[in-house]
Design an enzyme around this catalytic site. Structure first.
Site, short mmCIF file in Angstrom:
data_model
loop_
_atom_site.label_atom_id
_atom_site.label_comp_id
_atom_site.label_asym_id
_atom_site.label_seq_id
_atom_site.Cartn_x
_atom_site.Cartn_y
_atom_site.Cartn_z
N SER A 86 49.54 -36.56 54.36
CA SER A 86 50.97 -36.89 54.37
C SER A 86 51.10 -38.37 54.69
CB SER A 86 51.68 -36.08 55.45
OG SER A 86 52.98 -36.58 55.67
N TYR B 239 51.70 -33.27 64.44
CA TYR B 239 51.62 -33.15 62.97
C TYR B 239 51.04 -34.43 62.37
CZ TYR B 239 52.96 -32.84 58.07
OH TYR B 239 52.93 -32.84 56.71
#
Ligand SMILES: NC(=O)c1ccc[n+]([C@@H]2O[C@H](COP(=O)([O-])OP(=O)(O)OC[C@H]3O[C@@H](n4cnc5c(N)ncnc54)[C@H](OP(=O)(O)O)[C@@H]3O)[C@@H](O)[C@H]2O)c1
Length: 402
Positions: free
Chosen positions: A282, A295
């Site tokens: 990501s 995350y």
């Protein structure tokens, strides 16, 4: 080092390599010197045959810097816009070279000088135009490149589901992995009917200690050519408000599962001398992301894992790619507990990945995400980046979790 140089210069005609080196020199050495060190009174810039001096030249050098940077990048990555950009820029130089001596010296001297300096660039323009197919990226058949079977984790929704569709469209048999069996069964029916491929469904919880091994055992009887480590979750909120169990599951799913699955399936690819592993990272992995801290840490892990494997496995014929999506319209935001926000389509993200596979170690999906990710991670000071990221994340995080 020699592998890197081979990687840098292979697949391009020598004269295009020269043009790339020239643009790189201009972008990284000459233009920064020209803009930041050269005295203003000595500055001169020519655009379309018009000479700028002093501060006007300094200002005109900034777009020049940008153009050389973009051209160096375009040559390196074979970007499709180079079909137009390369001949256009070369033509601009040719026109400039042709006109400028005429303005400067006039009469026959100016005309002859213009011809002598402009003609090589006119030929270069022609060469770029004739070689424009070089910048048309042909993905080729993934099945021929990597093999008959793919394992796709997180295939019940979003990006994983689109990966399965794209690979099946290429005639690749698919093993679909996620927890929701009914969603996987529905996708399996769709892929079989639409693309006449074989499909297996493996319902598994990849965050559990045995989940990844269970999947690896289930596919031990097939030659897996492509492994897409895509299953992943986010968890929005301040660290001290987050549940320990959920954090552990996220780390298991986002980090441990790709490591175990890759460790189990990659040796087979190496032995066959071909294969591919894609891991969904990501843009969140490029910098610390307060209110999404664990995350973003898991995605930094995925980025480093994939880029390191890329360099390790290239010589064995195994391509590795880290896909770095920005916000994408899937079930992710809801599952992570984020407030809804805009995003790209999952199919465009998958397209970016399959185009980049075999070309580079990682790809950021979408040019604006690329700009943001690189500005922050390469140019921002770390405290500033963390504060700005926190400000942005506050807008996506419910008040009770901030
Ligand atoms: N969407 C975004 O904005 C975005 C941005 C950057 C990166 N990413 C990354 O892209 C990847 C895919 O995300 P997405 O956007 O497609 O999200 P999504 O729509 O929520 O899909 C997540 C997939 O992971 C599966 N999954 C979740 N927990 C699992 C578990 N414990 N075991 C097995 N499978 C599990 C889900 O299936 P089940 O629920 O059926 O198990 C689903 O198929 C993730 O790694 C994510 O971090 C997404």
């Amino acid at each position: 080092m020699s592998e890197w140089l081979h990687d840098l210069f292979s697949g391009r005609p020598w004269w295009m390599n020269l043009a790339m080196v020239f643009c790189g020199f201009m972008a990284f050495v000459y233009m920064p010197w020209d803009i930041f060190w050269k005295p203003v009174e000595a500055d001169q810039e020519v655009w379309f045959g018009v000479m700028f001096t002093g501060w006007a030249a300094k200002l005109a050098a900034v777009p020049h810097w940008f153009v050389y940077g973009a051209l160096a990048y375009g040559f390196r990555r074979r970007r499709s816009w180079m079909r137009i950009a390369a001949p256009l820029y070369s033509a601009q130089v040719a026109i400039g070279m042709l006109l400028w001596p005429n303005f400067q010296y006039g009469s026959w001297t100016g005309f002859l000088l213009g011809l002598i300096s402009g003609l090589p660039f006119a030929f270069l323009t022609l060469a770029f135009w004739n070689a424009r197919d070089h910048f048309v990226h042909k993905r080729g058949s993934l099945r021929e490149r990597y093999g008959d079977w793919a394992v796709i984790t997180g295939a019940s929704a979003g990006i994983g589901l689109e990966f399965a569709r794209a690979l099946a469209r290429d005639g690749i048999h698919c093993v679909l992995v996620a927890r929701r069996r009914e969603k996987l069964n529905a996708l399996a029916t769709e892929l079989k009917e639409q693309f006449q491929v074989e499909v297996r469904v493996e319902a598994a919880d990849l965050a559990s200690p045995d989940g990844p091994d269970q999947v690896a055992d289930a596919v031990a009887d097939i030659d897996v050519g492509i492994l897409v480590n895509n299953a992943g979750v986010g968890y929005a909120g301040r660290f001290d408000k987050q549940e320990t169990g959920r954090l552990r599951e996220m780390v298991n799913l986002n980090c441990v599962a790709p490591v175990v699955l890759t460790s189990r399936l990659l040796p087979g690819m190496r032995d066959r001398g071909r294969g591919a592993m894609i891991v969904s990272g990501s843009v969140a992995g490029r910098q610390p992301l307060p209110l999404h801290g664990i995350y973003s840490a898991t995605k930094a892990f995925d980025l480093h894992l994939g880029e390191a494997l890329w360099a390790e496995m290239r010589a064995d014929g195994v391509d590795v790619l880290v896909l770095e999506p920005g916000p994408t319209l899937t079930e992710f935001q809801q599952a992570a507990g984020e407030l809804p926000h805009e995003g790209a389509s999952a199919s465009s993200v998958v397209n970016a990945a399959l185009d980049a596979l075999g070309q580079q170690p990682s790809v950021v999906a979408g040019w604006w995400n690329w700009v943001r990710a690189n500005l922050a991670s390469r140019f921002g000071s770390r405290p500033l980046v963390a504060y700005v990221a926190r400000h942005i994340m506050e807008r996506q995080t419910p008040e009770e979790m901030r």
